[in-house]
Design a protein around this motif. Structure first.
Motif, PDB file in Angstrom:
ATOM      1  N   GLN A  82      -5.191   2.035  -2.903  1.00 31.13           N
ATOM      2  CA  GLN A  82      -5.908   0.777  -2.873  1.00 31.13           C
ATOM      3  C   GLN A  82      -5.383  -0.115  -4.001  1.00 31.13           C
ATOM      4  O   GLN A  82      -4.878   0.353  -5.002  1.00 31.13           O
ATOM      5  CB  GLN A  82      -7.403   1.026  -3.093  1.00 31.13           C
ATOM      6  CG  GLN A  82      -8.031   1.895  -2.013  1.00 31.13           C
ATOM      7  CD  GLN A  82      -8.263   1.131  -0.733  1.00 31.13           C
ATOM      8  OE1 GLN A  82      -8.866   0.076  -0.761  1.00 31.13           O
ATOM      9  NE2 GLN A  82      -7.798   1.658   0.366  1.00 31.13           N
ATOM     10  N   THR A 138       1.662   4.110  -3.286  1.00 29.44           N
ATOM     11  CA  THR A 138       1.422   5.538  -3.140  1.00 29.44           C
ATOM     12  C   THR A 138       2.699   6.356  -3.295  1.00 29.44           C
ATOM     13  O   THR A 138       2.659   7.485  -3.784  1.00 29.44           O
ATOM     14  CB  THR A 138       0.788   5.820  -1.759  1.00 29.44           C
ATOM     15  OG1 THR A 138      -0.465   5.144  -1.698  1.00 29.44           O
ATOM     16  CG2 THR A 138       0.543   7.298  -1.551  1.00 29.44           C
ATOM     17  N   SER A 169       0.833  -1.202   0.000  1.00 26.53           N
ATOM     18  CA  SER A 169       0.000   0.000   0.000  1.00 26.53           C
ATOM     19  C   SER A 169       0.869   1.254   0.000  1.00 26.53           C
ATOM     20  O   SER A 169       0.640   2.196  -0.756  1.00 26.53           O
ATOM     21  CB  SER A 169      -0.914  -0.028   1.232  1.00 26.53           C
ATOM     22  OG  SER A 169      -1.708   1.120   1.313  1.00 26.53           O
ATOM     23  N   LEU A 200      -6.733  -4.508   1.332  1.00 25.08           N
ATOM     24  CA  LEU A 200      -6.536  -3.402   0.399  1.00 25.08           C
ATOM     25  C   LEU A 200      -7.755  -3.141  -0.479  1.00 25.08           C
ATOM     26  O   LEU A 200      -7.802  -2.155  -1.189  1.00 25.08           O
ATOM     27  CB  LEU A 200      -5.326  -3.680  -0.506  1.00 25.08           C
ATOM     28  CG  LEU A 200      -3.973  -3.671   0.192  1.00 25.08           C
ATOM     29  CD1 LEU A 200      -2.878  -3.935  -0.820  1.00 25.08           C
ATOM     30  CD2 LEU A 200      -3.729  -2.358   0.893  1.00 25.08           C
ATOM     31  N   THR A 233      -4.876  -0.442   5.313  1.00 29.86           N
ATOM     32  CA  THR A 233      -4.432   0.087   4.033  1.00 29.86           C
ATOM     33  C   THR A 233      -3.418   1.200   4.208  1.00 29.86           C
ATOM     34  O   THR A 233      -2.836   1.678   3.251  1.00 29.86           O
ATOM     35  CB  THR A 233      -5.616   0.649   3.226  1.00 29.86           C
ATOM     36  OG1 THR A 233      -6.221   1.712   3.968  1.00 29.86           O
ATOM     37  CG2 THR A 233      -6.640  -0.423   2.954  1.00 29.86           C
TER      38      THR A 233
END
Length: 212
Positions: A201, A97, A93, A210, A196
């Motif tokens: 996601q 990002t 996760s 997730l 998460t």
């Protein structure tokens, strides 16, 4: 020793950090946890609240920060237990990002012809993380050894910070070990798995953490 290769700068997510995350961020840097003094490391770490949220150092400098995933014993055939998959889901996760952040998987106890670190690296790559982002530390047999061996890799890669990802019952001990191992050279933060982590996601290998 593996060398982490990361991409160029990227934008930082704009989600507002919670008060807990901001306080932890201060503690991990100027608040006293970034030191070589064992008593101060322990006192400062005890002041932090465990959280699955993205640490400030990863928000502010994803290029220099490394995501370190702590291993757990494999099954006899080399497959991973649910506790380790849960840690990997949290790391995945974060990795999705912050695509410029390098990762280190650490754990050297072999089962089924591979170490914990190798099994974790294979899983991350299978879930879309580029292989050149993931370095492995394959020699350690305890959390203290995880920290000492990984500290050398962090220094060699000129990391500016480290975020250790592990289970809620394990994170504080890992933070203590890693902070002692780096001797105040860089800040160390912790992230608890099972969530998460406020990050991107994605598809989770059957755990549901997730989403899809």
């Amino acid at each position: 020793m593996s060398v982490i290769v990361a991409a160029g700068p990227t934008s930082v997510p704009t989600a507002t950090a919670s008060p807990t995350t901001m306080v932890n961020g201060v503690l991990s840097t100027v608040g006293g946890c970034q030191t070589a003094i064992p008593q101060l490391i322990r006192w400062c770490t005890d002041q932090e609240r465990l959280t699955p949220e993205v640490p400030m150092m990863l928000r502010l400098n994803p290029f220099g920060t490394r995501i370190v995933v702590l291993g757990a014993a494999l099954n006899r055939d080399g497959s991973m237990k649910p506790v380790l998959v849960t840690r990997l889901l949290a790391a995945l996760s974060l990795a999705r990002t912050f695509p410029t952040a390098g990762l280190i998987t650490t754990g050297g106890l072999p089962r089924g012809g591979r170490t914990e670190a190798q099994a974790m690296r294979t899983w991350l790559i299978a879930h879309g993380v580029a292989g050149n982002r993931v370095a492995t530390e394959n020699r350690s047999r305890s959390t203290a050894e995880n920290a000492r061996n990984t500290a050398a890799m962090l220094a060699a890669g000129r990391a500016t910070g480290a975020v250790v990802v592990s289970s809620p019952a394990h994170v504080k001990r890992a933070m203590l070990n890693f902070r002692s191992a780096v001797r105040g050279s860089i800040p160390v933060a912790g992230v608890i798995s099972g969530y998460t982590n406020g990050a991107a996601q994605g598809t989770g290998s059957g755990s549901g953490y997730l989403g899809s």
